[in-house]
Design a protein around this motif. Sequence first.
Motif, PDB file in Angstrom:
ATOM      1  N   GLU A  31       0.840  -1.196   0.000  1.00  0.00           N
ATOM      2  CA  GLU A  31       0.000   0.000   0.000  1.00  0.00           C
ATOM      3  C   GLU A  31       0.870   1.240   0.000  1.00  0.00           C
ATOM      4  OE1 GLU A  31      -3.416   0.224   2.797  1.00  0.00           O
ATOM      5  OE2 GLU A  31      -2.985   2.367   2.854  1.00  0.00           O
ATOM      6  N   GLY A  32       0.441   2.271  -0.705  1.00  0.00           N
ATOM      7  CA  GLY A  32       1.206   3.514  -0.730  1.00  0.00           C
ATOM      8  C   GLY A  32       0.738   4.407  -1.840  1.00  0.00           C
ATOM      9  N   VAL A  33       1.526   5.443  -2.097  1.00  0.00           N
ATOM     10  CA  VAL A  33       1.240   6.353  -3.202  1.00  0.00           C
ATOM     11  C   VAL A  33       2.490   6.437  -4.061  1.00  0.00           C
ATOM     12  CG1 VAL A  33       0.721   8.747  -3.860  1.00  0.00           C
ATOM     13  CG2 VAL A  33      -0.395   7.746  -1.887  1.00  0.00           C
ATOM     14  N   THR A  35       4.605   8.354  -7.202  1.00  0.00           N
ATOM     15  CA  THR A  35       4.711   9.624  -7.917  1.00  0.00           C
ATOM     16  C   THR A  35       5.365   9.349  -9.260  1.00  0.00           C
ATOM     17  OG1 THR A  35       4.974  10.872  -5.863  1.00  0.00           O
ATOM     18  CG2 THR A  35       5.756  11.934  -7.858  1.00  0.00           C
ATOM     19  N   ARG A  94       0.129  11.499  -8.953  1.00  0.00           N
ATOM     20  CA  ARG A  94       0.208  10.537  -7.876  1.00  0.00           C
ATOM     21  C   ARG A  94      -0.932   9.550  -8.035  1.00  0.00           C
ATOM     22  NH1 ARG A  94       0.982  14.734  -8.543  1.00  0.00           N
ATOM     23  NH2 ARG A  94      -1.249  14.895  -8.570  1.00  0.00           N
ATOM     24  N   VAL A  95      -0.626   8.292  -7.789  1.00  0.00           N
ATOM     25  CA  VAL A  95      -1.666   7.272  -7.826  1.00  0.00           C
ATOM     26  C   VAL A  95      -1.511   6.406  -6.581  1.00  0.00           C
ATOM     27  CG1 VAL A  95      -2.695   5.372  -9.130  1.00  0.00           C
ATOM     28  CG2 VAL A  95      -1.630   7.266 -10.357  1.00  0.00           C
ATOM     29  N   ILE A  96      -2.632   6.102  -5.963  1.00  0.00           N
ATOM     30  CA  ILE A  96      -2.639   5.227  -4.789  1.00  0.00           C
ATOM     31  C   ILE A  96      -2.426   3.793  -5.263  1.00  0.00           C
ATOM     32  CG2 ILE A  96      -4.042   4.419  -2.852  1.00  0.00           C
ATOM     33  CD1 ILE A  96      -5.629   7.143  -3.137  1.00  0.00           C
ATOM     34  N   VAL A  97      -1.660   3.020  -4.503  1.00  0.00           N
ATOM     35  CA  VAL A  97      -1.442   1.603  -4.811  1.00  0.00           C
ATOM     36  C   VAL A  97      -2.017   0.768  -3.679  1.00  0.00           C
ATOM     37  CG1 VAL A  97       0.288  -0.183  -5.233  1.00  0.00           C
ATOM     38  CG2 VAL A  97       0.671   2.132  -6.096  1.00  0.00           C
ATOM     39  N   LYS A  98      -2.742  -0.280  -4.061  1.00  0.00           N
ATOM     40  CA  LYS A  98      -3.304  -1.182  -3.050  1.00  0.00           C
ATOM     41  C   LYS A  98      -3.082  -2.622  -3.506  1.00  0.00           C
ATOM     42  CE  LYS A  98      -7.454  -1.973  -0.350  1.00  0.00           C
ATOM     43  NZ  LYS A  98      -8.893  -1.734  -0.230  1.00  0.00           N
ATOM     44  N   LEU A 103      -4.526   1.956  -8.072  1.00  0.00           N
ATOM     45  CA  LEU A 103      -5.958   2.127  -7.777  1.00  0.00           C
ATOM     46  C   LEU A 103      -6.555   3.161  -8.735  1.00  0.00           C
ATOM     47  CD1 LEU A 103      -7.855   0.873  -5.632  1.00  0.00           C
ATOM     48  CD2 LEU A 103      -7.451   2.883  -4.219  1.00  0.00           C
ATOM     49  N   LEU A 104      -6.551   2.794 -10.018  1.00  0.00           N
ATOM     50  CA  LEU A 104      -7.094   3.673 -11.058  1.00  0.00           C
ATOM     51  C   LEU A 104      -8.544   3.298 -11.339  1.00  0.00           C
ATOM     52  CD1 LEU A 104      -4.096   3.556 -13.570  1.00  0.00           C
ATOM     53  CD2 LEU A 104      -4.869   5.592 -12.336  1.00  0.00           C
ATOM     54  N   GLY A 105      -9.323   4.276 -11.818  1.00  0.00           N
ATOM     55  CA  GLY A 105     -10.676   3.974 -12.249  1.00  0.00           C
ATOM     56  C   GLY A 105     -10.661   3.159 -13.536  1.00  0.00           C
ATOM     57  N   GLN A 108      -9.274   4.984 -16.518  1.00  0.00           N
ATOM     58  CA  GLN A 108      -8.078   5.823 -16.354  1.00  0.00           C
ATOM     59  C   GLN A 108      -6.778   5.154 -16.796  1.00  0.00           C
ATOM     60  OE1 GLN A 108      -8.467   6.881 -12.128  1.00  0.00           O
ATOM     61  NE2 GLN A 108      -8.718   9.011 -12.772  1.00  0.00           N
ATOM     62  N   GLN A 126       8.605   7.085  -8.327  1.00  0.00           N
ATOM     63  CA  GLN A 126       9.057   6.924  -6.945  1.00  0.00           C
ATOM     64  C   GLN A 126       7.989   6.175  -6.175  1.00  0.00           C
ATOM     65  OE1 GLN A 126       8.282   7.938  -3.733  1.00  0.00           O
ATOM     66  NE2 GLN A 126      10.244   7.906  -2.715  1.00  0.00           N
TER      67      GLN A 126
ATOM     68  N   VAL B  33       9.961  12.132  -1.237  1.00  0.00           N
ATOM     69  CA  VAL B  33       9.251  13.089  -2.087  1.00  0.00           C
ATOM     70  C   VAL B  33       8.887  14.280  -1.218  1.00  0.00           C
ATOM     71  CG1 VAL B  33       7.182  13.520  -3.453  1.00  0.00           C
ATOM     72  CG2 VAL B  33       8.301  11.324  -3.614  1.00  0.00           C
ATOM     73  N   ILE B  96      10.822  14.558  -6.353  1.00  0.00           N
ATOM     74  CA  ILE B  96      11.560  13.447  -5.755  1.00  0.00           C
ATOM     75  C   ILE B  96      12.917  13.977  -5.280  1.00  0.00           C
ATOM     76  CG2 ILE B  96      12.591  11.185  -6.232  1.00  0.00           C
ATOM     77  CD1 ILE B  96      10.455  10.954  -8.554  1.00  0.00           C
TER      78      ILE B  96
ATOM     79  N   ILE C   2      -6.461   3.683   3.253  1.00  0.00           N
ATOM     80  CA  ILE C   2      -7.217   4.176   2.095  1.00  0.00           C
ATOM     81  C   ILE C   2      -8.711   4.147   2.423  1.00  0.00           C
ATOM     82  CG2 ILE C   2      -7.769   3.778  -0.348  1.00  0.00           C
ATOM     83  CD1 ILE C   2      -5.102   2.136  -0.474  1.00  0.00           C
ATOM     84  N   PHE C  37      -7.976  11.591  -4.395  1.00  0.00           N
ATOM     85  CA  PHE C  37      -7.844  11.136  -5.786  1.00  0.00           C
ATOM     86  C   PHE C  37      -9.206  10.859  -6.413  1.00  0.00           C
ATOM     87  CE2 PHE C  37      -7.248   7.872  -9.057  1.00  0.00           C
ATOM     88  CZ  PHE C  37      -6.146   8.342  -9.758  1.00  0.00           C
ATOM     89  N   PRO C  39     -11.123   8.872  -9.272  1.00  0.00           N
ATOM     90  CA  PRO C  39     -10.889   7.741 -10.179  1.00  0.00           C
ATOM     91  C   PRO C  39     -11.715   7.813 -11.471  1.00  0.00           C
ATOM     92  CG  PRO C  39     -12.381   7.055  -8.453  1.00  0.00           C
ATOM     93  CD  PRO C  39     -12.096   8.522  -8.218  1.00  0.00           C
ATOM     94  N   HIS C  40     -12.175   8.989 -11.840  1.00  0.00           N
ATOM     95  CA  HIS C  40     -12.957   9.168 -13.064  1.00  0.00           C
ATOM     96  C   HIS C  40     -12.168  10.017 -14.065  1.00  0.00           C
ATOM     97  CE1 HIS C  40     -16.277   7.715 -10.616  1.00  0.00           C
ATOM     98  NE2 HIS C  40     -15.962   8.627  -9.720  1.00  0.00           N
ATOM     99  N   THR C  41     -12.530   9.913 -15.359  1.00  0.00           N
ATOM    100  CA  THR C  41     -11.799  10.687 -16.367  1.00  0.00           C
ATOM    101  C   THR C  41     -12.536  11.968 -16.772  1.00  0.00           C
ATOM    102  OG1 THR C  41     -12.765   9.305 -18.105  1.00  0.00           O
ATOM    103  CG2 THR C  41     -10.586   8.692 -17.310  1.00  0.00           C
ATOM    104  N   SER C  92      -5.869  14.688  -8.683  1.00  0.00           N
ATOM    105  CA  SER C  92      -5.667  14.606  -7.228  1.00  0.00           C
ATOM    106  C   SER C  92      -5.126  15.905  -6.656  1.00  0.00           C
ATOM    107  CB  SER C  92      -4.700  13.466  -6.889  1.00  0.00           C
ATOM    108  OG  SER C  92      -3.390  13.756  -7.327  1.00  0.00           O
ATOM    109  N   TYR C 124     -11.111   8.771  -3.564  1.00  0.00           N
ATOM    110  CA  TYR C 124     -10.300   8.070  -2.571  1.00  0.00           C
ATOM    111  C   TYR C 124      -9.511   9.064  -1.729  1.00  0.00           C
ATOM    112  CZ  TYR C 124     -11.019   4.034  -5.678  1.00  0.00           C
ATOM    113  OH  TYR C 124     -11.561   3.047  -6.459  1.00  0.00           O
ATOM    114  N   GLN C 126      -6.093   8.854   0.760  1.00  0.00           N
ATOM    115  CA  GLN C 126      -5.009   8.025   1.277  1.00  0.00           C
ATOM    116  C   GLN C 126      -4.234   8.824   2.314  1.00  0.00           C
ATOM    117  OE1 GLN C 126      -1.546   7.823   1.294  1.00  0.00           O
ATOM    118  NE2 GLN C 126      -1.201   5.646   1.503  1.00  0.00           N
TER     119      GLN C 126
END
Lengths: 127, 127, 127
Positions: A31-33, A35, A94-98, A103-105, A108, A126, B33, B96, C2, C37, C39-41, C92, C124, C126
């Motif tokens: 889990e994280g974000v 860049t 930045r995108v959240i990771v799970k 964790l994209l729509g 996206q 990063q 970051v 970063i 999250i 964040f 998650p829509h375009t 975001s 979302y 985070q």
Amino acid sequence: MIRQFTLQTSKRNEFIDITARIQALLEEVSEGVITVFSPHTTTAVTINENADPDVPRDILKKLEELIPQRDNFSHMEGNSDAHIKASLFGSSVRVIVKDGKLLLGTWQSIFFCEFDGPRTRKFYLQF
Amino acid sequence: MIRQFTLQTSKRNEFIDITARIQALLEEVSEGVITVFSPHTTTAVTINENADPDVPRDILKKLEELIPQRDNFSHMEGNSDAHIKASLFGSSVRVIVKDGKLLLGTWQSIFFCEFDGPRTRKFYLQF
Amino acid sequence: MIRQFTLQTSKRNEFIDITARIQALLEEVSEGVITVFSPHTTTAVTINENADPDVPRDILKKLEELIPQRDNFSHMEGNSDAHIKASLFGSSVRVIVKDGKLLLGTWQSIFFCEFDGPRTRKFYLQF
């Protein structure tokens, strides 16, 4: 951890989907974000739809209309339009990771945005 | 760690390079970051070229053309243009850091963007 | 950690203040940066003024003028304008948190930006 990627753009204005290259490195991230950062002043990174190629095409066309390349600019290199687009779109996302997944729509994708190509470019990840 | 900086802007629309002030605090950061954040609604933070002062000048000129100050707005303070620019450029950037250095491209600088000056302003750095 | 939020938008173009919903979850955060964040375009997240409702109104009006819905676009869904606005505003925002509080300026609120509503949307957080 920081990773550097290179890519070759093929047009003056172009969106290149880099989602898969980024996703490939994230399997071990619980889990994280992340860049994604563009180290150039005439490129950007954005998130938008890649399902229909008309979406990036319409975005680039409208941008060109609002901010044409020839437009009474002072900067001698003739690419002030590209600098403006770079700041409007932004140098990073930045995108959240799970569980190892971005964790994209549904629609996206992460795009590297070239505004003054074609050139060899790079971007950083990063996480 | 969070640090607050103050700065004095001197024009209504102005880009001020804040890269050196930020870099000066990062010597002990091995990797991470940073977030540079503008706590105002008529300023922004962006990354672009500072080598040729015509670049920020062209950006501000084109913005003024697309989003003029006088433009049939309702907001009584007369600075709706500045609010729009603030949202288009964004309230923060992330960079970063590696081995105590901002991982910026050769031509990249971090700019504080004033869109409704001159005023005394501040920004935050988180790392 | 999250968290996923849902919200119902009521117009095609609309800014919805989500600051309070985010702040409510942060009491136990001593220091850090949160990411909000979309998650829509065809939506975005931005920070701007909510004290005077004319500010979001002027922003949306000017955007509509610069990027009208009907504009010779190719994308068949008829919402290319919304995709463009989404990339210009960004998917975001990040806000620094200190002692359980969002470190926002006096006039800053976090807005969820709907550009192709009304729809049921999510975002979302985070931290």
